[in-house]
Design a protein around this motif. Structure first.
Motif, PDB file in Angstrom:
ATOM      1  N   THR A 162     -20.274  67.270  -3.664  1.00  0.00           N
ATOM      2  CA  THR A 162     -21.913  67.138  -4.568  1.00  0.00           C
ATOM      3  C   THR A 162     -21.617  66.104  -3.304  1.00  0.00           C
ATOM      4  OG1 THR A 162     -21.402  66.774  -5.790  1.00  0.00           O
ATOM      5  CG2 THR A 162     -22.676  68.952  -6.049  1.00  0.00           C
ATOM      6  N   LEU A 163     -22.470  65.359  -2.822  1.00  0.00           N
ATOM      7  CA  LEU A 163     -23.227  63.627  -2.218  1.00  0.00           C
ATOM      8  C   LEU A 163     -22.651  63.364  -3.554  1.00  0.00           C
ATOM      9  CD1 LEU A 163     -25.832  64.055   0.171  1.00  0.00           C
ATOM     10  CD2 LEU A 163     -23.210  64.263   0.792  1.00  0.00           C
ATOM     11  N   SER A 164     -23.185  63.061  -4.540  1.00  0.00           N
ATOM     12  CA  SER A 164     -23.365  62.322  -5.393  1.00  0.00           C
ATOM     13  C   SER A 164     -21.589  62.195  -6.308  1.00  0.00           C
ATOM     14  CB  SER A 164     -23.769  63.042  -7.217  1.00  0.00           C
ATOM     15  OG  SER A 164     -22.850  64.255  -7.745  1.00  0.00           O
ATOM     16  N   VAL A 165     -20.383  62.496  -6.299  1.00  0.00           N
ATOM     17  CA  VAL A 165     -19.815  62.600  -5.743  1.00  0.00           C
ATOM     18  C   VAL A 165     -18.873  61.032  -5.182  1.00  0.00           C
ATOM     19  CG1 VAL A 165     -17.201  62.987  -6.567  1.00  0.00           C
ATOM     20  CG2 VAL A 165     -18.887  64.632  -7.175  1.00  0.00           C
ATOM     21  N   ASP A 191     -21.298  63.228   6.151  1.00  0.00           N
ATOM     22  CA  ASP A 191     -21.229  63.086   4.193  1.00  0.00           C
ATOM     23  C   ASP A 191     -19.387  62.705   4.023  1.00  0.00           C
ATOM     24  OD1 ASP A 191     -20.416  65.903   5.048  1.00  0.00           O
ATOM     25  OD2 ASP A 191     -21.548  67.036   3.539  1.00  0.00           O
ATOM     26  N   SER A 192     -18.314  62.781   5.110  1.00  0.00           N
ATOM     27  CA  SER A 192     -16.772  62.557   4.229  1.00  0.00           C
ATOM     28  C   SER A 192     -17.265  61.084   2.812  1.00  0.00           C
ATOM     29  CB  SER A 192     -16.152  61.548   5.024  1.00  0.00           C
ATOM     30  OG  SER A 192     -15.843  63.450   6.612  1.00  0.00           O
ATOM     31  N   PRO A 193     -16.121  61.300   2.501  1.00  0.00           N
ATOM     32  CA  PRO A 193     -16.220  60.838   1.430  1.00  0.00           C
ATOM     33  C   PRO A 193     -15.522  59.392   1.657  1.00  0.00           C
ATOM     34  CG  PRO A 193     -14.405  61.729   1.393  1.00  0.00           C
ATOM     35  CD  PRO A 193     -15.159  62.277   2.083  1.00  0.00           C
ATOM     36  N   GLY A 194     -16.713  57.841   1.594  1.00  0.00           N
ATOM     37  CA  GLY A 194     -16.238  56.442   1.666  1.00  0.00           C
ATOM     38  C   GLY A 194     -14.920  56.156   1.727  1.00  0.00           C
ATOM     39  N   ILE A 195     -15.068  55.328   3.063  1.00  0.00           N
ATOM     40  CA  ILE A 195     -13.222  54.744   3.277  1.00  0.00           C
ATOM     41  C   ILE A 195     -13.058  53.240   3.389  1.00  0.00           C
ATOM     42  CG2 ILE A 195     -11.563  55.399   4.947  1.00  0.00           C
ATOM     43  CD1 ILE A 195     -12.440  57.705   5.859  1.00  0.00           C
ATOM     44  N   ALA A 196     -12.294  53.035   2.706  1.00  0.00           N
ATOM     45  CA  ALA A 196     -12.514  51.748   3.303  1.00  0.00           C
ATOM     46  C   ALA A 196     -11.012  51.175   3.701  1.00  0.00           C
ATOM     47  CB  ALA A 196     -12.248  50.698   1.682  1.00  0.00           C
ATOM     48  N   CYS A 217     -18.499  57.818  15.910  1.00  0.00           N
ATOM     49  CA  CYS A 217     -18.387  58.878  14.967  1.00  0.00           C
ATOM     50  C   CYS A 217     -19.212  58.729  14.034  1.00  0.00           C
ATOM     51  CB  CYS A 217     -17.481  57.720  13.687  1.00  0.00           C
ATOM     52  SG  CYS A 217     -15.348  56.726  13.870  1.00  0.00           S
ATOM     53  N   ALA A 218     -19.843  60.177  13.371  1.00  0.00           N
ATOM     54  CA  ALA A 218     -20.378  60.263  12.871  1.00  0.00           C
ATOM     55  C   ALA A 218     -20.818  59.710  10.948  1.00  0.00           C
ATOM     56  CB  ALA A 218     -19.840  61.893  12.530  1.00  0.00           C
ATOM     57  N   MET A 219     -19.814  59.369  10.881  1.00  0.00           N
ATOM     58  CA  MET A 219     -19.395  58.450   9.716  1.00  0.00           C
ATOM     59  C   MET A 219     -20.436  57.038  10.152  1.00  0.00           C
ATOM     60  SD  MET A 219     -16.404  59.178   7.643  1.00  0.00           S
ATOM     61  CE  MET A 219     -17.610  58.375   5.827  1.00  0.00           C
ATOM     62  N   THR A 220     -21.126  56.335   9.341  1.00  0.00           N
ATOM     63  CA  THR A 220     -21.766  54.458   9.723  1.00  0.00           C
ATOM     64  C   THR A 220     -20.610  54.050   9.417  1.00  0.00           C
ATOM     65  OG1 THR A 220     -23.841  55.537   9.246  1.00  0.00           O
ATOM     66  CG2 THR A 220     -23.266  52.631   8.597  1.00  0.00           C
ATOM     67  N   ASP A 228     -20.908  45.641  -0.799  1.00  0.00           N
ATOM     68  CA  ASP A 228     -21.159  47.286  -1.026  1.00  0.00           C
ATOM     69  C   ASP A 228     -20.380  47.685  -1.178  1.00  0.00           C
ATOM     70  OD1 ASP A 228     -22.319  45.949   1.927  1.00  0.00           O
ATOM     71  OD2 ASP A 228     -20.807  45.993   2.856  1.00  0.00           O
ATOM     72  N   ARG A 229     -21.649  49.031  -1.876  1.00  0.00           N
ATOM     73  CA  ARG A 229     -21.289  50.294  -2.522  1.00  0.00           C
ATOM     74  C   ARG A 229     -19.877  50.998  -1.801  1.00  0.00           C
ATOM     75  NH1 ARG A 229     -23.801  55.209  -4.349  1.00  0.00           N
ATOM     76  NH2 ARG A 229     -25.545  54.374  -3.599  1.00  0.00           N
ATOM     77  N   LEU A 230     -18.712  51.511  -1.702  1.00  0.00           N
ATOM     78  CA  LEU A 230     -18.980  52.398  -0.359  1.00  0.00           C
ATOM     79  C   LEU A 230     -19.548  53.466  -1.668  1.00  0.00           C
ATOM     80  CD1 LEU A 230     -16.546  52.786   1.142  1.00  0.00           C
ATOM     81  CD2 LEU A 230     -14.615  52.717  -1.106  1.00  0.00           C
ATOM     82  N   GLU A 231     -19.428  53.916  -0.625  1.00  0.00           N
ATOM     83  CA  GLU A 231     -20.936  55.602  -0.773  1.00  0.00           C
ATOM     84  C   GLU A 231     -20.366  56.327   0.167  1.00  0.00           C
ATOM     85  OE1 GLU A 231     -24.436  54.105  -0.435  1.00  0.00           O
ATOM     86  OE2 GLU A 231     -24.714  53.280   0.722  1.00  0.00           O
ATOM     87  N   ARG A 232     -20.225  57.605   0.061  1.00  0.00           N
ATOM     88  CA  ARG A 232     -19.828  58.381   1.194  1.00  0.00           C
ATOM     89  C   ARG A 232     -20.957  58.606   2.659  1.00  0.00           C
ATOM     90  NH1 ARG A 232     -18.431  63.343  -1.627  1.00  0.00           N
ATOM     91  NH2 ARG A 232     -18.253  64.751   0.519  1.00  0.00           N
ATOM     92  N   GLY A 233     -20.477  58.802   3.830  1.00  0.00           N
ATOM     93  CA  GLY A 233     -20.453  58.114   4.395  1.00  0.00           C
ATOM     94  C   GLY A 233     -20.490  57.351   5.168  1.00  0.00           C
ATOM     95  N   LEU A 234     -20.202  56.176   4.321  1.00  0.00           N
ATOM     96  CA  LEU A 234     -19.892  55.173   4.904  1.00  0.00           C
ATOM     97  C   LEU A 234     -18.460  54.666   5.089  1.00  0.00           C
ATOM     98  CD1 LEU A 234     -21.114  52.539   5.503  1.00  0.00           C
ATOM     99  CD2 LEU A 234     -20.848  50.981   2.956  1.00  0.00           C
ATOM    100  N   VAL A 235     -17.920  53.695   5.739  1.00  0.00           N
ATOM    101  CA  VAL A 235     -17.134  53.383   6.190  1.00  0.00           C
ATOM    102  C   VAL A 235     -16.695  51.767   6.658  1.00  0.00           C
ATOM    103  CG1 VAL A 235     -14.821  52.844   7.924  1.00  0.00           C
ATOM    104  CG2 VAL A 235     -16.077  55.400   7.775  1.00  0.00           C
ATOM    105  N   LEU A 236     -16.325  51.361   5.626  1.00  0.00           N
ATOM    106  CA  LEU A 236     -16.004  49.529   5.096  1.00  0.00           C
ATOM    107  C   LEU A 236     -15.095  48.912   5.929  1.00  0.00           C
ATOM    108  CD1 LEU A 236     -17.367  48.813   1.844  1.00  0.00           C
ATOM    109  CD2 LEU A 236     -18.626  48.983   4.168  1.00  0.00           C
ATOM    110  N   ILE A 237     -14.871  48.193   7.014  1.00  0.00           N
ATOM    111  CA  ILE A 237     -13.319  47.754   7.783  1.00  0.00           C
ATOM    112  C   ILE A 237     -13.333  45.910   7.221  1.00  0.00           C
ATOM    113  CG2 ILE A 237     -12.616  46.591   9.437  1.00  0.00           C
ATOM    114  CD1 ILE A 237     -12.964  49.556   9.923  1.00  0.00           C
ATOM    115  N   ALA A 238     -12.191  45.655   6.744  1.00  0.00           N
ATOM    116  CA  ALA A 238     -12.012  44.764   6.053  1.00  0.00           C
ATOM    117  C   ALA A 238     -11.937  43.640   6.994  1.00  0.00           C
ATOM    118  CB  ALA A 238     -10.781  44.378   5.346  1.00  0.00           C
TER     119      ALA A 238
END
Length: 354
Positions: A162-165, A191-196, A217-220, A228-238
């Motif tokens: 689920t999206l809450s995980v 809705d993939s898991p958050g990626i750093a 990409c489908a993810m943001t 920043d909160r690492l949440e589902r659907g989000l990719v954070l680039i250093a």
């Protein structure tokens, strides 16, 4: 072993300066040069160099078009050296996406003196490029027409969480990583898991790189900001020139973006991200080490492995440079070695485990 280098640059001054600089290194042989790709192409086909040193702005055919042609026909490790690839330049990202191993910016004035001053960096870059195995760019980054619309999200696999995980995925890469990362993210649903992600890249390039990925990409995808909160659907680039770490609070993971010394000669460093995740996420994390020169990320992945995280390394056959993954494998830090085409499935499989 002597590294055979061929130079394509419309400036006679640059060609002469490079010949002068490179003749002092016994391990590098300048086997030829040309003022434009039209003249260079038949010479390169006849006597294939180990490394191509290529300008972008040239008459007849520009360097990017020539690079794409080379990568489509018979890839050659290519270093771009151009006045059009200054920090933050979209042209530099285009070159990396098209398959260039490295990009060196040169000024419009004082070229000869600049090349003299940066001789050591240039020689090291050429030697590193000679060990690379470049591959054709993915379709979206190849310079062909591409849609700015986000791709259709694939259906979620059975057993999808689920999206809450919130369990973080961490990716580290260097040489060849811009293409490898894009191929992974293109295969992931929104809705993939958050990626750093830590991709070795200079300051000002990372924001533009994130914007580029965000369009396809489908993810943001965006450059990471402190807090920043690492949440589902989000990719954070250093961000280039800053380290990216994770911290955990109230069951959620947050980005810590801060200055600091270079680690393994890099800032951002993959090891810095991986070690922070080992401390705060442990078995909740999936760590992936992709193509890259050197050993950054290997020891951090070993620590993650010891803390129970799932660890994956890209295989040698699909790497541009099998340096960072090889070192992690040597340390016994890797659970699974996969070709780049199966990395996205590993992310989804990890996510579906519950």
């Amino acid at each position: 072993m002597t590294i055979k280098v061929y130079v394509v640059d419309d400036s006679a001054v640059v060609r002469q300066a490079l010949q002068h600089l490179l003749q002092d290194d016994s391990t590098i042989a300048l086997i030829g040069s040309a003022p434009n790709p039209l003249i260079a192409a038949p010479a390169i086909r006849k006597h294939r160099p180990d490394v191509l040193l290529l300008d972008i702005e040239m008459p007849g055919m520009d360097g990017l078009s020539f690079l794409r042609q080379i990568m489509a026909e018979a890839p050659i490790p290519t270093v771009i050296c151009s006045t059009l690839t200054s920090a933050g330049s979209s042209m530099a990202l285009e070159a990396l996406a098209a398959g260039a191993v490295a990009v060196i910016a040169k000024p419009r004035l004082g070229l000869k003196q600049y090349l003299e001053d940066t001789r050591r960096e240039l020689v090291q870059t050429l030697k590193a490029a000679a060990r690379a195995r470049p591959r054709a760019a993915v379709a979206s980054a190849s310079g062909c027409a591409r849609s700015t619309a986000r791709p259709t999200t694939p259906p979620a696999p059975a057993g999808r969480r689920t999206l809450s995980v919130n369990k973080p995925v961490l990716i580290g890469s260097s040489t060849g990583g811009t293409q490898a990362i894009e191929s992974v993210l293109l295969a992931l649903p929104a809705d993939s898991p958050g990626i750093a992600i830590v991709q070795h890249m200079p300051e000002k390039f990372t924001a533009m790189y994130a914007e580029r990925l965000n369009k396809v990409c489908a993810m943001t995808v965006r450059e990471a900001r402190d807090g920043d909160r690492l949440e589902r659907g989000l990719v954070l680039i250093a961000p280039g020139g800053r380290h990216l770490q994770l911290r955990k609070a109230a069951g959620q993971y947050f980005a810590v973006v801060a200055d600091g010394p270079h680690v393994n000669r890099h800032k951002p460093s993959v090891d810095v991200l991986f070690r922070s995740a080992a401390d705060c996420a442990g078995p909740d994390a999936l760590a992936i080490l992709l193509t890259g020169m050197g050993d950054d990320g290997a020891r951090g992945m070993k620590l993650l492995h010891q803390r129970g995280a799932r660890t994956v390394a890209q295989d040698e056959a699909s790497c541009v440079v099998f340096g960072m993954p090889k070192e992690a494998i040597r340390l016994g830090a890797v659970d699974e070695v996969l070709p780049i085409g199966r990395v996205a499935a590993a992310v989804l499989g990890f996510d579906a485990r519950g």
